[in-house]
Design a protein around this motif. Structure first.
Motif, PDB file in Angstrom:
ATOM      1  N   VAL A 115      10.624 -34.419   6.538  1.00 53.08           N
ATOM      2  CA  VAL A 115      10.498 -34.921   7.728  1.00 53.08           C
ATOM      3  C   VAL A 115       9.304 -35.910   7.570  1.00 53.08           C
ATOM      4  O   VAL A 115       8.180 -35.762   6.761  1.00 53.08           O
ATOM      5  N   THR A 116       9.438 -37.049   8.140  1.00 52.85           N
ATOM      6  CA  THR A 116       8.541 -38.165   7.910  1.00 52.85           C
ATOM      7  C   THR A 116       7.307 -38.017   9.000  1.00 52.85           C
ATOM      8  O   THR A 116       7.566 -37.274   9.953  1.00 52.85           O
ATOM      9  N   VAL A 117       6.473 -38.772   8.790  1.00 52.30           N
ATOM     10  CA  VAL A 117       5.009 -38.858   9.521  1.00 52.30           C
ATOM     11  C   VAL A 117       5.539 -39.074  10.939  1.00 52.30           C
ATOM     12  O   VAL A 117       5.100 -38.646  11.943  1.00 52.30           O
ATOM     13  N   ASP A 118       6.399 -40.207  11.017  1.00 55.50           N
ATOM     14  CA  ASP A 118       6.809 -40.817  12.314  1.00 55.50           C
ATOM     15  C   ASP A 118       7.698 -39.639  13.058  1.00 55.50           C
ATOM     16  O   ASP A 118       7.591 -39.696  14.148  1.00 55.50           O
ATOM     17  N   GLU A 119       8.516 -39.043  12.160  1.00 55.75           N
ATOM     18  CA  GLU A 119       9.269 -38.069  13.072  1.00 55.75           C
ATOM     19  C   GLU A 119       8.534 -36.674  13.684  1.00 55.75           C
ATOM     20  O   GLU A 119       8.488 -36.187  14.603  1.00 55.75           O
ATOM     21  N   ILE A 120       7.468 -36.405  12.805  1.00 60.90           N
ATOM     22  CA  ILE A 120       6.344 -35.466  13.212  1.00 60.90           C
ATOM     23  C   ILE A 120       5.723 -35.919  14.672  1.00 60.90           C
ATOM     24  O   ILE A 120       5.500 -35.275  15.568  1.00 60.90           O
ATOM     25  N   LYS A 121       5.218 -37.240  14.579  1.00 59.32           N
ATOM     26  CA  LYS A 121       4.754 -37.647  15.749  1.00 59.32           C
ATOM     27  C   LYS A 121       5.643 -37.634  16.964  1.00 59.32           C
ATOM     28  O   LYS A 121       5.095 -37.349  18.040  1.00 59.32           O
ATOM     29  N   ALA A 122       7.073 -38.180  16.884  1.00 61.05           N
ATOM     30  CA  ALA A 122       7.730 -38.197  17.573  1.00 61.05           C
ATOM     31  C   ALA A 122       7.899 -36.762  18.465  1.00 61.05           C
ATOM     32  O   ALA A 122       8.085 -36.670  19.527  1.00 61.05           O
ATOM     33  N   VAL A 123       8.187 -35.996  17.502  1.00 63.22           N
ATOM     34  CA  VAL A 123       8.127 -34.506  18.186  1.00 63.22           C
ATOM     35  C   VAL A 123       7.113 -34.121  18.714  1.00 63.22           C
ATOM     36  O   VAL A 123       7.156 -33.270  19.828  1.00 63.22           O
TER      37      VAL A 123
END
Length: 133
Positions: A90-98
Motif C-alpha cells: 500500500v502506498t503512502v498516497d493510498e494510506i492518506k486517501a483511505v
C-alpha cells in the motif's frame, strides 16, 4: 490436529509476514498462559480465518483495516497496521486517501488520531521524510 490448531498454523505465517516476525514472536514469547489464549484466538481467527481467506488480497485487507481502526479510534493498532500496509504494497498516497475517506465518515477527531498515528509510523519507516523543526 484440531480445527483450532489448523487455523493457528495457517494464520501464524500470515501474521508474521504482515506484522513482522519480530513483533509476532515477541508477542507470543511474552504471553503467559492467560494471554496465550488471546494470542491463539487472534492468530486463528484474524489471521488464519479472516486473512487466510483468499477472496480478498492483502493490500485490500490492509486498506480495510486502516479504515476500521480509524472508525474504532484505535491508534495503537492502526500504527501496527500502517506498517503492515506498507509491507503489503500500500502506498503512502493510498494510506492518506483511505484515512481521508474514513475521516469523512467517522469524523474529524477520529481522523486526526489516525493521521497522527499513521504519520508517526510513515516517518519512522522512512516512507515520509522527517521534517526538521
Amino acid at each position: 490436529m484440531s480445527a483450532d490448531d489448523a487455523l493457528f498454523e495457517k494464520g501464524l505465517p500470515i501474521r508474521r509476514e504482515v506484522l513482522g516476525a519480530d513483533y509476532v514472536d515477541t508477542s507470543l514469547a511474552k504471553a503467559d498462559d492467560f494471554m496465550m489464549a488471546f494470542q491463539r484466538a487472534t492468530t486463528s481467527w484474524a489471521w488464519g480465518w479472516a486473512w487466510g481467506d483468499p477472496t480478498l488480497d492483502r493490500r485490500s485487507r490492509s486498506l480495510i483495516n486502516l479504515a476500521m481502526l480509524t472508525a474504532l479510534g484505535k491508534p495503537h493498532e492502526l500504527k501496527l497496521h500502517v506498517k503492515g500496509a506498507l509491507t503489503n504494497g500500500v502506498t503512502v498516497d493510498e494510506i492518506k486517501a483511505v484515512l481521508l475517506h474514513a475521516t469523512a465518515y467517522c469524523g474529524i477527531p477520529a481522523g486526526l488520531e489516525a493521521f497522527k498515528a499513521a504519520h508517526e509510523i510513515l516517518v519512522q519507516e522512512g516512507a515520509l521524510p522527517k521534517k526538521d523543526g
